[in-house]
Write an enzyme that holds these catalytic residues in place. Sequence first.
Site, mmCIF file in Angstrom:
data_model
loop_
_atom_site.group_PDB
_atom_site.id
_atom_site.type_symbol
_atom_site.label_atom_id
_atom_site.label_comp_id
_atom_site.label_asym_id
_atom_site.label_seq_id
_atom_site.Cartn_x
_atom_site.Cartn_y
_atom_site.Cartn_z
ATOM 1 N N HIS A 370 76.090 80.613 32.464
ATOM 2 C CA HIS A 370 74.858 79.871 32.762
ATOM 3 C C HIS A 370 74.507 79.823 34.233
ATOM 4 O O HIS A 370 73.621 79.059 34.627
ATOM 5 C CB HIS A 370 74.971 78.425 32.282
ATOM 6 N N LYS A 560 63.880 67.974 37.478
ATOM 7 C CA LYS A 560 65.091 68.775 37.243
ATOM 8 C C LYS A 560 66.127 68.267 38.228
ATOM 9 O O LYS A 560 65.813 67.447 39.088
ATOM 10 C CB LYS A 560 64.810 70.261 37.465
ATOM 11 N N ARG A 561 67.377 68.739 38.124
ATOM 12 C CA ARG A 561 68.369 68.352 39.121
ATOM 13 C C ARG A 561 67.878 68.721 40.520
ATOM 14 O O ARG A 561 67.176 69.717 40.689
ATOM 15 C CB ARG A 561 69.704 69.038 38.826
ATOM 16 N N LYS A 566 66.685 75.094 43.826
ATOM 17 C CA LYS A 566 65.491 74.788 43.026
ATOM 18 C C LYS A 566 64.284 74.471 43.912
ATOM 19 O O LYS A 566 63.162 74.377 43.449
ATOM 20 C CB LYS A 566 65.780 73.628 42.075
ATOM 21 N N THR A 668 64.911 75.722 31.311
ATOM 22 C CA THR A 668 64.419 75.403 29.972
ATOM 23 C C THR A 668 63.284 74.394 30.083
ATOM 24 O O THR A 668 62.414 74.343 29.211
ATOM 25 C CB THR A 668 65.552 74.839 29.096
ATOM 26 N N LYS A 672 59.459 73.825 28.110
ATOM 27 C CA LYS A 672 58.963 72.567 27.549
ATOM 28 C C LYS A 672 57.579 72.229 28.099
ATOM 29 O O LYS A 672 56.693 71.780 27.365
ATOM 30 C CB LYS A 672 59.940 71.421 27.862
HETATM 31 C C1 26W Z 1 81.776 72.374 37.234
HETATM 32 C C2 26W Z 1 80.475 72.352 37.901
HETATM 33 C C3 26W Z 1 79.409 72.924 37.077
HETATM 34 C C4 26W Z 1 78.928 72.216 35.995
HETATM 35 C C5 26W Z 1 77.901 72.722 35.240
HETATM 36 C C6 26W Z 1 78.888 74.155 37.378
HETATM 37 C C7 26W Z 1 77.865 74.667 36.625
HETATM 38 C C8 26W Z 1 77.382 73.957 35.547
HETATM 39 C C9 26W Z 1 76.279 74.503 34.680
HETATM 40 C C10 26W Z 1 76.547 75.946 34.350
HETATM 41 C C11 26W Z 1 74.962 74.268 35.306
HETATM 42 C C12 26W Z 1 73.804 74.415 34.349
HETATM 43 O O1 26W Z 1 73.443 73.495 33.661
HETATM 44 N N1 26W Z 1 73.171 75.604 34.343
HETATM 45 C C13 26W Z 1 71.873 75.744 33.731
HETATM 46 O O2 26W Z 1 71.992 76.170 32.390
HETATM 47 C C14 26W Z 1 70.744 76.194 31.752
HETATM 48 C C15 26W Z 1 70.969 76.540 30.306
HETATM 49 O O3 26W Z 1 71.361 77.860 30.174
HETATM 50 C C16 26W Z 1 69.805 77.174 32.439
HETATM 51 O O4 26W Z 1 68.539 77.105 31.839
HETATM 52 C C17 26W Z 1 69.673 76.836 33.918
HETATM 53 O O5 26W Z 1 68.931 77.829 34.584
HETATM 54 C C18 26W Z 1 71.046 76.716 34.541
HETATM 55 O O6 26W Z 1 70.949 76.254 35.870
#
Ligand code: 26W
Length: 825
Positions: A370, A560-561, A566, A668, A672
């Site tokens: 992701h 968003k975050r 971003k 995503t 929406k």
């Molecule tokens: C451990 C730290 C950490 C935690 C979560 C690193 C990375 C993440 C995730 C991979 C971050 C995340 O939510 N990524 C998002 O995933 C969505 C679903 O596929 C995508 O639409 C977003 O672009 C992506 O940033």
Amino acid sequence: MDHLVKDALEGDRRVDTQDVDSIQRALITYMVRVVGTDPRSAGPRDWFLTVSHLLKGILSERGMTTSRAQYGQGTRRVYYLSMEFLTGRRLMKHLLDFGVESKMREALEGLGQDLDAIAEEEPDPALGNGGLGRLAACFLDSMATHRYPGYGYGIRYQFGMFSQTIEDGQQVEHPDNWLHRGNPWEFVRYGVNYPVRFHGRIVCFKDEKGRQKCQWVDTEDVLAMAYDMKVTGYDSPVISNLRLWSAQSTNAFDLRYFNQGNYIEAVKDKTTSETLSKVLYPMDSTVLGQELRLKQEYFFVSASLQDIVARHLRAHKDLALLPDKITIQLNDTHPALAVPEMMRILMDVHGLDWEPAWDLTRGIFCYTNHTLLPEALETWPIGMLEHVLPRHLEIIYQINHDHLQQVRFRFPGDMEALRRMSLVDDSTQRIRMAHLAIVGSKRVNGVAALHTRLLRENVFPEFDEMSPGKFVNVTNGVTQRRWLLQCNPGLSDLITEAIGDAWTTDLTALTALEPLAEDSAFRARFMAVKRINKERLAVHMKGLTGVMADPDSLFDVQVKRIHEYKRQLLNVLHVIHLYITIREGGAPVPGPRTVIVGGKAAPGYHLAKLIIRLINDVALTINNDPQVRDRLRVIFMPNYNVSNAEVTIPGADLSEQISTAGTEASGTGNMKFALNGALTIGTLDGANIEIKEEVGDDNIFIFGLTADEVAQTKQRGYNPWRVVEEDADLKRVIDMITSGFFSPQQVNRYHAIRDALFEEGDRYMVLADFRAYLDAQAAVDALYQDPETWARKAILNVARMGLFSSDRSIHTYADDIWSIKPMEL
Ligand code: 26W
């Protein structure tokens, strides 16, 4: 007994959910018997509990029918392992899925209660950070709706994502104690618990047949206890399960201290074990390498695999059938320890040899990546793994040994390939979890076309070469049930009236709306719905912030975050530019516009928090400037979460999707917004590219460098100073921030932002895209002056969003990756 059960599940002892009187009787019964409150004095919370307990009964009945059928059919299943599930509130969702919302509303009205007020009593379970967690929830919905045998596994965090307030313009985090008044939806399975082991040491010996066997001994154990949440699909008889693990101390461990008479130490240990499922790590892009996080990951992986293997053996007896009967999807690398854990279970618990165990393991797992950000790719220090999971480290070494043999065979003499492909990063002495997940999986997928291409070309090129066909793309999607039907009843009704309701389970049916873009009466109704949604959003924001937005202004939304990539900062630069233009009375005078920004920053991410503060400082200046406030207003929406998104997204005119090209895996939220009739201003990044292809170039505002151009520009040597020197507008905006115009009490407040842009080289190319962004925003302003054309484009966006349903994603996973079929019920 059987006839009684049959009667309970199918007979007339059930609540008749189409009969108001029957619902009312059931409600009062539940209020009295389960909630224990006199209906005469019941408050909204009591009513919420009552309605949810009634629904819980139905969920249980239908859940049993599903699992009975599944066992009967010996169905192949998919297990979705995810550290995060952002399900959103359940009450309205279940009512909608069961088709009983209006009857329930009527029943409650008859009892003097308002369903919407009752639904507001439910806490929003924030068991995730952002996109990845919400995607998992959309996928569960699509699987249940389309009758796929899916099953989710995660963690029952006692504290979910922190709740955010803004004080003095700054983010303040508060614990999210979402369980403090109980969670009526969960089924506690006291009997379903597994020991999860940590630390200890390995002893190896030869068994009676002379084979090498290893045991993991002297471990410190924690119990994982199951809590089930039922997952409903829309108008579907299938109910899936989301099993969340909660950490409990084991009695065995406490006893040691007890026997020494040290009662207090024993209880202290109890609380230490229970910290494992205490809190969600609120970071979504930088890995910290904290031991507790590693333990959380292993805790839920181990419990889930023990549960999966036990269920398999109950139904099929034979471990060799595992790859035929199950498939396990790893949601990012957070559950990647499942690969060595499966090996451990097969070898150390069930006595398989390495080779057969490895063949089975590789036939079970699939992995979704992701993120492309290097700092988000998980690695664990070898020393920490050795200390926490010594047996798994050994297994990983063995996997790596065999893997590197194959690398040598495939790339003879190529030391660089060997170094890059090793599961061990020698220079940092860390294990690369993505490598482990790739080697242990039969398929690896990215989440949008560009993302998958970049994964294959830039991040894992040798892996792609070595295993042709292993890397595939499955573009993300969102469920139209929550993100249109439930959150935007006005637009849903309008669409259904115009083209029928097939779109609720087949989003491509929306194409039937296309001709209506040319129908002026339809356009008027479409914009009237948007107007009502903007009013609802304005009232909502007034409640949260005290600032009122004018529903006649263009609602420009970025939620968003908060992260540098971003580029909320690019948004602010544009806002400041508008401010300057309006103050100077420059022509053409833009606006009126309301810029809405919302999102949480990771608590330790100082620059992201500083960006939040800048937005709030800028908002304060602009909203208090009588010369400007009627043309431009800025609102920071606090505590962005699923529930706030449900109000925000339907009320947006413009959707900001402005990440540096090549950084946002998919996005995503972009889907929406467009589905709810917002136009997108965005870069050629993630799924924006596919959205553009679907809606057409004329119906989206695309600007900025492409991913390839970003890479080239960086390679050639990108100079942010020069960009600013050559653009007087940009220079004024930057000077205004750095001179302390928005922070007169502390003029150097934003110097860290200046440093990131100049001293540190503007890693996310904010300045490089500034001019293109202004031009695109000017085009937005111009188009908004022409409401008929705007409406036409907005309708075409809705009509052409068919591809972006999570139903399509799930059908693709089911057919191409999981090989599973819908159940017959
Ligand atoms: C451990 C730290 C950490 C935690 C979560 C690193 C990375 C993440 C995730 C991979 C971050 C995340 O939510 N990524 C998002 O995933 C969505 C679903 O596929 C995508 O639409 C977003 O672009 C992506 O940033």
